[in-house]
Design an enzyme around this catalytic site. Sequence first.
Site, PDB file in Angstrom:
ATOM      1  N   ARG A  65       0.829  -1.210   0.000  1.00 34.10           N
ATOM      2  CA  ARG A  65       0.000   0.000   0.000  1.00 34.10           C
ATOM      3  C   ARG A  65       0.868   1.267   0.000  1.00 34.10           C
ATOM      4  NH1 ARG A  65      -2.707   2.147   4.707  1.00 34.10           N
ATOM      5  NH2 ARG A  65      -2.027   0.237   5.747  1.00 34.10           N
ATOM      6  N   VAL A  92      -4.664   7.858  25.364  1.00 33.96           N
ATOM      7  CA  VAL A  92      -5.784   8.637  25.896  1.00 33.96           C
ATOM      8  C   VAL A  92      -5.675  10.077  25.423  1.00 33.96           C
ATOM      9  CG1 VAL A  92      -6.904   9.521  27.973  1.00 33.96           C
ATOM     10  CG2 VAL A  92      -5.955   7.229  27.976  1.00 33.96           C
ATOM     11  N   GLY A 118      -5.303  11.497  22.640  1.00 28.98           N
ATOM     12  CA  GLY A 118      -4.383  11.794  21.543  1.00 28.98           C
ATOM     13  C   GLY A 118      -3.229  12.702  21.914  1.00 28.98           C
ATOM     14  N   ILE A 168      -3.115  15.488  23.638  1.00 29.79           N
ATOM     15  CA  ILE A 168      -3.099  16.215  24.924  1.00 29.79           C
ATOM     16  C   ILE A 168      -2.206  15.444  25.895  1.00 29.79           C
ATOM     17  CG2 ILE A 168      -4.490  17.127  26.820  1.00 29.79           C
ATOM     18  CD1 ILE A 168      -6.949  16.930  25.046  1.00 29.79           C
ATOM     19  N   GLY A 178     -15.657  10.889   6.988  1.00 32.84           N
ATOM     20  CA  GLY A 178     -14.570  10.132   7.620  1.00 32.84           C
ATOM     21  C   GLY A 178     -14.355  10.480   9.083  1.00 32.84           C
ATOM     22  N   GLU A 187     -16.959   6.189  12.233  1.00 32.47           N
ATOM     23  CA  GLU A 187     -16.815   4.868  11.626  1.00 32.47           C
ATOM     24  C   GLU A 187     -18.138   4.408  11.008  1.00 32.47           C
ATOM     25  OE1 GLU A 187     -13.955   3.064  11.741  1.00 32.47           O
ATOM     26  OE2 GLU A 187     -12.886   4.572  12.919  1.00 32.47           O
ATOM     27  N   ASP A 244     -15.706   3.735  23.962  1.00 29.39           N
ATOM     28  CA  ASP A 244     -14.362   4.295  23.865  1.00 29.39           C
ATOM     29  C   ASP A 244     -14.074   5.206  25.059  1.00 29.39           C
ATOM     30  OD1 ASP A 244     -11.926   5.345  22.325  1.00 29.39           O
ATOM     31  OD2 ASP A 244     -13.129   7.177  22.493  1.00 29.39           O
ATOM     32  N   LYS A 251     -11.106   4.927  28.110  1.00 26.10           N
ATOM     33  CA  LYS A 251     -10.193   6.012  28.483  1.00 26.10           C
ATOM     34  C   LYS A 251     -10.382   6.401  29.943  1.00 26.10           C
ATOM     35  CE  LYS A 251      -9.959   7.705  23.756  1.00 26.10           C
ATOM     36  NZ  LYS A 251     -10.704   8.502  22.756  1.00 26.10           N
TER      37      LYS A 251
END
Lengths: 446, 446
Positions: A61, A144, A146, A148, A199, A202, A213, A217
């Site tokens: 890919r 957790v 991202g 931050i 996008g 999901e 989710d 976290k």
Amino acid sequence: MSARREAARQKPSGPIKVGLIGLGTIGTGVVKLLRRNQRTIDEKVGCGLRLVRIADLDLTRGRGLRLPAGLLVRDARRIVSDPEIDIVIELIGGLEPARSLVRAAIESGKSVVTANKAMLAVHGKELFHEAREFGVDIGFEASVAGGIPIIRVLREGLSADRNLSLYGIVNGTSNYILSRMQEEGREFGEVLAEAQKRGLAEADPSYDVDGVDAAHKLALLARLAFGAEVPLERVPAEGIRGLSQTDLSFAAELGYTVKLLAIAKNVGEEIEVRVHPTMIPKHHVIASVSGAYNAIYLQSEALGSSMYFGLGAGMMPTATAVVADVIEAARAIIKGCQGRVPALGFPNSKRLRIKPLGELRSEYYLRIMAMDRPGVLAEISSILGRNDISIATVLQKGRKIGGAVPVIIRTHEALERDLNRAVRAITGLKSVRGRIVRVRIEDNLG
Amino acid sequence: MSARREAARQKPSGPIKVGLIGLGTIGTGVVKLLRRNQRTIDEKVGCGLRLVRIADLDLTRGRGLRLPAGLLVRDARRIVSDPEIDIVIELIGGLEPARSLVRAAIESGKSVVTANKAMLAVHGKELFHEAREFGVDIGFEASVAGGIPIIRVLREGLSADRNLSLYGIVNGTSNYILSRMQEEGREFGEVLAEAQKRGLAEADPSYDVDGVDAAHKLALLARLAFGAEVPLERVPAEGIRGLSQTDLSFAAELGYTVKLLAIAKNVGEEIEVRVHPTMIPKHHVIASVSGAYNAIYLQSEALGSSMYFGLGAGMMPTATAVVADVIEAARAIIKGCQGRVPALGFPNSKRLRIKPLGELRSEYYLRIMAMDRPGVLAEISSILGRNDISIATVLQKGRKIGGAVPVIIRTHEALERDLNRAVRAITGLKSVRGRIVRVRIEDNLG
């Protein structure tokens, strides 16, 4: 084991060598970031940092990267078993083979950086113990919120203080959907469909919009904030599917904004953990966190309120957290101080009682769809009264939806268990239609 | 020197011993916090942490602390020269004797924790160099934004990324005054007087309200964010005294909130640093930071926007930052990894050109008090036009103040130098009264 531990502590000569497992979205971001800032990162690490191997099942890919021949291999074992490699980045996600690869890396004396919160939620205890035994580090800032740096903040920034409560907007998809619904007056299904097209959600959105989710976290954040064990299965999670435009506009009328919050509190020897849509005062600083942004709002004993805000997902934001952890792991290898800080901030976790949701005391917003006929409100009020729930506000606006009108009730503080009983009884009334919407209110975030 | 350096690196047996110089407000908070959380702190450090001596010139004042006999001494030399002491906390503030004491501590191989931003602004380079030479750490989290762990965030949390711009609300007193003015429609003098009565502003408030304190903090933040030298004297600072209720309400009408911002940007090989009242979009997350709160809002290349919010001053919030640094220094001593991270995040600072304020391009809000007669607006517009400044909005509301009415102009982007020239020319017009109020507008904080 002790001999292996010693082996792991030998400082490398020359640059620190890094292997990456998993060249998906985040992995690609990591490669880009390491390249883009290579000079500064080398300077910061002191002796340089080199990405020497990448493993991914898909060798063909195109990812917008030009990779030198031989850098990309299929077999991740070629990374975890390579004695040359000092740090392994695990970005394949899921439980297996991620866990086995991470274990193999640790047992070969390599420090690990991961963004895999599912693996940590299930196998964290075992892996952190293993890392301690082998004298290596596990960095998981990216797992957790991202980009931050909330794990560093909890583990080191606030290490002198005692945390009292934590309110997190930790699912960007849900926050995006709620923000669009509130700003544009549109319904959940419509905004979700658009987010999917763009996008931002999901195809199967349940992991995000049903609070799963956020619960993952929260389990990790609560451990870091309070030093207590928080098993994932003890975190009740409710998502945002049940909310309609009607609820959001009544919330605004009552002075609130609705957010999907991950909440944890420590009162005495008990902790409270839960994920659910929550009405919060609309001028509060966390109410202004909109779109795909995340934020963690904390109350601590000595510090008081603090908040940490940023993007909780996405290729480059998440890559910054991964690479910051790689830099920290590299510095620890060079200085020989792996294990400098316990993985979860506290060396031992406390056993605190996790308060069942039924024992929660909260104010509630209720939307009851009832036939517009005399005596309905009296029936509802009498059920609430019998269940020890007192009413703070009633709104009845006659906006007819399918023959019924919404009756909006804001309660005073009540016990969740009592409220559940009352909701069941009201649902059974002849003049009440459909499901009752119930949103918890947090007036005192501090 | 190298022998002394080695001596400094010997790991202590038994608990880490701490000496505190300066038992004022923050010092008292530090003692309280160390006591309150002693058990947890001991666990985190691993081998315990003991406050073994405190020095203060005032031995008699009651501080709500019960101190064991002999703990408090008058002579700070008894701390910096005591070979038993591992970490020195310096909280006396000011340049001397703080600097000499810190130097003496470093030269005796002790790590130092300080909240003294004035000392770091002037002598930081020398002290950080000295610490590196002697293999010890200097923690200074408490010197900027009190309890917000912004130094850790910049130095380690965002270490993989490149920062582009920083907007800080870093003076709590100014933010408190502006917030009260905006929320309550009151004037600067009145709110200041009340803040002074309540102990929220100093008797001589100039350090806070004239932007001096914010400039000190900005010099340090900009170094941490960009790794560049930022001499304090190159940071232009303008405070909030010139703002009146009229300006705040016009700002609101134009969609803005006014904040005293410390701004730093890195564009190519140049940096821009400045402190001044700024109009920002009122729904932006940093606009919701009110009262005595501080916040630092960052734009970074890969991460995008992030914000760090909390109390920037006060006994206990500041104490949390001091004690977190003590814990970090103790861990480093135990692991023998002092100097793990360069004090300012970057091992070497870049030399970037500091752009003079005259070269700034910004949008501006102007309030011109003019006699209400025909032709005034034409005169003003013509001066602006001649100076290459184009007008975006004009508001004239006829609210007469002393015979003159405010003419409010929002410009398109213009060069500061041109604007200054235009303001001088307009001030000289016959029909214009008094000083022209000029506030820079930041529409794109990201």
